[in-house]
Design a protein around this motif. Structure first.
Motif, mmCIF file in Angstrom:
data_model
loop_
_atom_site.group_PDB
_atom_site.id
_atom_site.type_symbol
_atom_site.label_atom_id
_atom_site.label_comp_id
_atom_site.label_asym_id
_atom_site.label_seq_id
_atom_site.Cartn_x
_atom_site.Cartn_y
_atom_site.Cartn_z
ATOM 1 N N UNK A 1 29.473 31.301 30.291
ATOM 2 C CA UNK A 1 29.802 32.414 29.970
ATOM 3 C C UNK A 1 29.774 33.385 31.100
ATOM 4 N N UNK A 2 29.065 33.484 31.725
ATOM 5 C CA UNK A 2 29.188 34.351 33.135
ATOM 6 C C UNK A 2 30.588 33.945 33.984
ATOM 7 N N UNK A 3 30.879 32.648 33.866
ATOM 8 C CA UNK A 3 31.999 32.388 34.513
ATOM 9 C C UNK A 3 33.397 32.348 34.015
ATOM 10 N N UNK A 4 33.322 32.847 32.792
ATOM 11 C CA UNK A 4 34.691 33.158 31.936
ATOM 12 C C UNK A 4 35.742 34.016 32.978
ATOM 13 N N UNK A 5 35.083 35.175 33.209
ATOM 14 C CA UNK A 5 36.077 36.038 34.051
ATOM 15 C C UNK A 5 36.459 35.485 35.235
ATOM 16 N N UNK A 6 35.780 34.585 35.961
ATOM 17 C CA UNK A 6 36.100 34.179 37.286
ATOM 18 C C UNK A 6 37.007 33.018 36.811
ATOM 19 N N UNK B 1 43.760 25.464 38.228
ATOM 20 C CA UNK B 1 43.406 25.048 36.850
ATOM 21 C C UNK B 1 42.075 24.218 36.790
ATOM 22 N N UNK B 2 41.851 23.342 37.516
ATOM 23 C CA UNK B 2 40.672 22.395 37.482
ATOM 24 C C UNK B 2 39.226 23.577 37.773
ATOM 25 N N UNK B 3 39.719 24.546 38.873
ATOM 26 C CA UNK B 3 38.746 25.467 39.011
ATOM 27 C C UNK B 3 38.141 26.272 37.764
ATOM 28 N N UNK B 4 39.340 26.739 37.271
ATOM 29 C CA UNK B 4 39.468 27.733 36.276
ATOM 30 C C UNK B 4 38.531 27.050 34.975
ATOM 31 N N UNK B 5 38.752 25.802 34.667
ATOM 32 C CA UNK B 5 38.209 24.999 33.624
ATOM 33 C C UNK B 5 36.730 24.934 34.008
ATOM 34 N N UNK B 6 36.283 24.498 35.092
ATOM 35 C CA UNK B 6 35.096 24.365 35.697
ATOM 36 C C UNK B 6 34.134 25.587 35.398
ATOM 37 N N UNK B 7 34.836 26.665 35.967
ATOM 38 C CA UNK B 7 34.174 28.335 35.768
ATOM 39 C C UNK B 7 34.003 28.523 34.467
ATOM 40 N N UNK B 8 35.094 28.239 33.600
ATOM 41 C CA UNK B 8 34.932 28.691 32.019
ATOM 42 C C UNK B 8 33.730 27.893 30.957
ATOM 43 N N UNK B 9 32.998 26.987 31.720
ATOM 44 C CA UNK B 9 32.028 26.223 31.139
ATOM 45 C C UNK B 9 30.996 27.316 30.879
ATOM 46 N N UNK C 1 39.301 38.113 47.238
ATOM 47 C CA UNK C 1 38.758 39.383 46.728
ATOM 48 C C UNK C 1 39.970 39.709 45.406
ATOM 49 N N UNK C 2 39.903 38.815 44.333
ATOM 50 C CA UNK C 2 41.106 38.979 43.271
ATOM 51 C C UNK C 2 41.099 40.193 42.405
ATOM 52 N N UNK C 3 39.881 40.634 42.270
ATOM 53 C CA UNK C 3 39.756 41.534 41.022
ATOM 54 C C UNK C 3 40.158 42.911 41.460
ATOM 55 N N UNK C 4 40.811 43.429 40.587
ATOM 56 C CA UNK C 4 41.343 44.741 40.985
ATOM 57 C C UNK C 4 42.714 44.734 41.764
ATOM 58 N N UNK C 5 43.185 43.495 41.816
ATOM 59 C CA UNK C 5 44.497 43.459 42.435
ATOM 60 C C UNK C 5 45.359 42.552 41.442
ATOM 61 N N UNK C 6 46.594 42.639 41.493
ATOM 62 C CA UNK C 6 47.662 41.724 40.629
ATOM 63 C C UNK C 6 48.732 41.382 41.384
ATOM 64 N N UNK C 7 49.461 40.301 41.106
ATOM 65 C CA UNK C 7 50.628 39.615 41.773
ATOM 66 C C UNK C 7 51.996 40.614 40.984
ATOM 67 N N UNK C 8 52.906 40.993 41.438
ATOM 68 C CA UNK C 8 54.239 41.326 41.093
ATOM 69 C C UNK C 8 55.444 40.680 41.972
ATOM 70 N N UNK C 9 56.606 40.272 41.228
ATOM 71 C CA UNK C 9 57.397 39.688 41.960
ATOM 72 C C UNK C 9 58.312 40.832 42.401
ATOM 73 N N UNK C 10 58.842 40.498 43.667
ATOM 74 C CA UNK C 10 59.689 41.365 44.309
ATOM 75 C C UNK C 10 60.941 41.167 43.850
ATOM 76 N N UNK C 11 61.926 42.131 43.223
ATOM 77 C CA UNK C 11 63.098 41.829 42.632
ATOM 78 C C UNK C 11 64.235 41.669 43.954
ATOM 79 N N UNK C 12 64.069 42.330 45.127
ATOM 80 C CA UNK C 12 64.898 42.125 46.178
ATOM 81 C C UNK C 12 64.844 41.148 46.876
#
Length: 128
Positions: free
Chosen positions: A96-101, A86-94, A50-61
């Motif tokens: 228009x609907x898959x570009x956000x994915x 990267x391979x999955x991202x390229x395949x999904x970007x083929x 469930x990646x949409x609506x979440x993000x990754x941040x580095x923990x400075x501690x």
């Protein structure tokens, strides 16, 4: 909109990516020394579902053990996982609907390379 994208993601690739991360987490939890890698893998599996609506941040501690663990992870698993995203991202970007994915798949590359010392937070969190 986030919910629709998350459902599309889950059906098209999120479920399979999460299964891969869970399998890696189970394998890592067999040995006591690699349990931190297993926990990080389970955390990424949750993010992969469930990646949409979440993000990754580095923990400075996070300190030197996290850096050493990330180097070990990068050598043994990180490069292969990043290439998979990267391979999955390229395949999904083929399409228009898959570009956000595809963009979401590319967004997972940094956490798949260096998972220790990273936190997954909601996108509206002040740390994001």
């Amino acid at each position: 909109m986030k919910t629709i994208l998350n459902i599309l993601w889950l059906v098209l690739c999120g479920f399979w990516m999460a299964i891969g991360y869970v399998a890696a987490g189970i394998i890592c939890c067999i040995l006591i020394v690699t349990i931190p890698f297993g926990i990080a893998s389970f955390r990424i599996a949750n993010y992969a579902l469930w990646p949409f609506g979440r993000t990754v941040v580095r923990d400075p501690s996070s300190g030197a053990p996290s850096t050493i663990g990330n180097v070990i992870w990068l050598i043994f698993a990180g490069i292969w996982l990043a290439l998979g995203h990267i391979a999955t991202g390229i395949a999904l970007c083929i399409t228009i609907i898959g570009i956000p994915l595809g963009i979401a798949s590319f967004k997972m590359v940094p956490v798949s390379l260096l998972p220790l010392g990273a936190q997954i937070v909601p996108a509206d969190d002040p740390r994001a």
